[in-house]
Design a protein around this motif. Structure first.
Motif, short mmCIF file in Angstrom:
data_model
loop_
_atom_site.label_atom_id
_atom_site.label_comp_id
_atom_site.label_asym_id
_atom_site.label_seq_id
_atom_site.Cartn_x
_atom_site.Cartn_y
_atom_site.Cartn_z
N SER A 156 0.82 -1.20 0.00
CA SER A 156 0.00 0.00 0.00
C SER A 156 0.85 1.26 0.00
CB SER A 156 -0.95 0.00 1.20
OG SER A 156 -0.19 0.02 2.37
N PHE A 157 0.23 2.31 -0.44
CA PHE A 157 0.90 3.61 -0.50
C PHE A 157 -0.12 4.66 -0.07
CE2 PHE A 157 1.26 7.44 -3.33
CZ PHE A 157 2.29 8.04 -2.62
N SER A 158 0.32 5.65 0.67
CA SER A 158 -0.61 6.73 0.95
C SER A 158 0.11 8.06 0.98
CB SER A 158 -1.36 6.49 2.26
OG SER A 158 -0.45 6.49 3.32
N LEU A 159 -0.65 9.08 0.68
CA LEU A 159 -0.13 10.44 0.63
C LEU A 159 -1.17 11.36 1.24
CD1 LEU A 159 1.88 12.58 -0.76
CD2 LEU A 159 0.18 12.68 -2.56
N ASP A 160 -0.70 12.26 2.09
CA ASP A 160 -1.61 13.24 2.67
C ASP A 160 -0.97 14.61 2.42
OD1 ASP A 160 -2.98 14.98 4.29
OD2 ASP A 160 -3.05 13.64 6.02
N THR A 161 -1.64 15.45 1.66
CA THR A 161 -1.00 16.72 1.29
C THR A 161 -0.72 17.59 2.53
OG1 THR A 161 -3.15 17.72 0.81
CG2 THR A 161 -1.91 16.83 -1.06
N GLU A 162 -1.45 17.34 3.61
CA GLU A 162 -1.19 18.10 4.83
C GLU A 162 0.24 17.85 5.34
OE1 GLU A 162 -4.09 19.89 6.54
OE2 GLU A 162 -4.07 18.80 8.46
N GLU A 163 0.69 16.60 5.18
CA GLU A 163 2.05 16.27 5.62
C GLU A 163 3.08 16.96 4.74
OE1 GLU A 163 2.19 11.99 5.68
OE2 GLU A 163 0.73 11.92 7.32
N VAL A 164 2.79 17.04 3.47
CA VAL A 164 3.71 17.73 2.56
C VAL A 164 3.77 19.21 2.93
CG1 VAL A 164 4.19 18.29 0.14
CG2 VAL A 164 3.21 16.07 0.73
N ILE A 165 2.59 19.78 3.22
CA ILE A 165 2.52 21.19 3.58
C ILE A 165 3.31 21.48 4.87
CG2 ILE A 165 0.92 22.98 4.44
CD1 ILE A 165 -1.08 21.94 2.31
N THR A 166 3.25 20.55 5.80
CA THR A 166 4.01 20.72 7.04
C THR A 166 5.50 20.88 6.75
OG1 THR A 166 2.39 19.31 8.10
CG2 THR A 166 4.41 19.71 9.32
N VAL A 167 6.01 20.08 5.84
CA VAL A 167 7.43 20.19 5.49
C VAL A 167 7.69 21.49 4.73
CG1 VAL A 167 9.32 19.12 4.21
CG2 VAL A 167 7.67 17.69 5.42
N ASP A 226 13.30 14.06 2.59
CA ASP A 226 14.56 14.78 2.68
C ASP A 226 14.75 15.70 1.47
OD1 ASP A 226 16.10 14.44 4.91
OD2 ASP A 226 17.81 13.78 3.68
N ASP A 227 14.45 15.14 0.30
CA ASP A 227 14.51 15.94 -0.93
C ASP A 227 13.58 17.14 -0.82
OD1 ASP A 227 16.23 14.13 -1.98
OD2 ASP A 227 14.76 13.16 -3.30
N LEU A 228 12.44 16.91 -0.24
CA LEU A 228 11.43 17.97 -0.13
C LEU A 228 11.95 19.08 0.78
CD1 LEU A 228 8.55 18.68 -1.03
CD2 LEU A 228 7.70 17.58 1.03
N ARG A 229 12.63 18.69 1.85
CA ARG A 229 13.20 19.70 2.76
C ARG A 229 14.27 20.53 2.05
NH1 ARG A 229 13.14 15.33 6.34
NH2 ARG A 229 11.14 15.39 7.41
N LYS A 230 15.09 19.85 1.28
CA LYS A 230 16.13 20.56 0.52
C LYS A 230 15.49 21.53 -0.45
CE LYS A 230 19.66 17.00 0.56
NZ LYS A 230 19.43 15.67 -0.02
N LEU A 231 14.45 21.05 -1.10
CA LEU A 231 13.74 21.86 -2.08
C LEU A 231 13.21 23.13 -1.42
CD1 LEU A 231 11.06 20.41 -4.42
CD2 LEU A 231 10.52 22.36 -3.03
#
Ligand SMILES: Nc1ncnc2c1ncn2[C@@H]1O[C@H](COP(=O)(O)OP(=O)(O)OP(=O)(O)O)[C@@H](O)[C@H]1O
Ligand SMILES: [Mg+2]
Lengths: 182, 123
Positions: free
Chosen positions: A141-152, B8-13
């Protein structure tokens, strides 16, 4: 439609039209049970029970620009052709859940197709909507939550071209692994 | 695990992008893609993909949004382009190849691609 990922894009447009702030896409491909399942959940304005009962009839639409609504009826037709069906669970003011089931091995079942393009399209056009994606293929399985991306990302918008580039690579890699590719 | 490396790539970006001063004042160009069932069936997703590709190649940041059916189903895929302070132009039956031309001509240079126009509105 030629790809289930296009039906997904279509369902997501319904959710956006209903003012959703959070949309969840769930895909389950299970060859043991011979099922291909797609679910979209949203927190949009929902539909009344009475409306849901009529919604699979193409003449049911709240649109004002065209007299028929095609999205859900087309999807229902596609599932029926594959020994499946659709279920709609909705509540006014709470949101909607649409579940479409297909027989996985059915000859007429459209392939999932370019789900990556569907996800990138949704994210780039709706950076403020939270998108949760969960995809299972048998035991992977794979999952993605854009909220997590936004946090970074902090204050960098999700639809920044560099972020979309990253997403593109990330999704290619993860989807490839999901299907057992190296 | 792929996920950790990717984060990690995302942080660098993030650090890279934050370093760039993007001059986005005066507003971005708006691009609106029709995504009703009619638009999707006519190929709107491929058009969107082509637009994103062209924007990326040219390193342009634009505000892309999607909309439902606007009642001109036979002219889908429909793309609207609005440059800050200018008229809103609707283009119809746009192919991925046309989409690249719309970015190159209209988005970048403000030159309306007349042969694809189906409507104009004052914003
Ligand atoms: N997720 C949802 N939340 C709230 N209402 C919905 C949702 N999905 C569908 N509806 C309602 O059901 C109607 C029918 O949907 P359907 O997708 O079949 O057609 P449409 O969206 O009106 O038109 P088309 O899909 O052809 O562009 C919509 O007009 C809308 O009122
Ligand atoms: Mg619809």
């Amino acid at each position: 439609m030629e790809e289930l990922s296009l039906h997904i894009l279509d369902l997501v447009q319904n959710s956006l039209g209903a003012g959703a702030g959070c949309i969840e896409i769930v895909i389950e491909e299970n060859t043991d049970r011979d099922l291909f399942l797609v679910e979209i959940h949203d927190d949009g304005k929902g539909m009344s029970r009475e409306f849901v009962e009529r919604v699979l009839n193409p003449f049911t639409t709240t649109r004002t620009t065209r007299r028929v609504g095609l999205g859900l009826s087309l999807l229902e037709m596609a599932t029926r052709q594959c020994n499946g069906g659709i279920e709609i669970d909705s509540e006014l003011g709470r949101g909607t859940k649409v579940r479409a089931v297909f027989q996985h091995s059915h000859w007429d079942r459209a392939p999932l197709g370019n789900i990556k393009a569907t996800l990138i399209t949704i994210i780039s056009a709706n950076p403020l909507v939270r998108l949760v994606y969960r995809h299972r293929v048998n035991n992977r399985s794979f999952s993605l939550d854009t909220e997590e991306v936004i946090t970074v990302l902090g204050d960098i918008p999700l639809n920044h071209m560099a972020v979309l580039d990253w997403l593109e690579n990330y999704l290619s890699q993860e989807l490839n692994e999901l299907y057992g590719g190296g | 695990m792929a996920t950790l490396k990717s984060l990690d790539d995302l942080r660098k970006l993030r650090e890279q992008v934050q370093g760039e001063i993007t001059e986005r004042f005066g507003g971005e160009v708006k691009i609106i893609v029709g995504m009703g069932t009619c638009g999707i069936a006519a190929g709107a997703r491929d058009v969107m993909t082509a637009i994103l590709q062209e924007l990326r190649t040219r390193n342009i940041q634009a505000a892309i949004t999607q909309t439902g059916c606007v009642g001109m189903c036979e002219r889908e895929p429909l793309i609207d382009i609005v440059r800050p302070g200018e008229e809103r132009i609707t283009y119809g039956r746009v192919t991925p190849v046309d989409a690249k031309r719309l970015v190159a001509e209209h988005v970048v240079h403000g030159r309306v691609v007349e042969d694809l126009v189906v409507a104009r509105f004052e914003e």
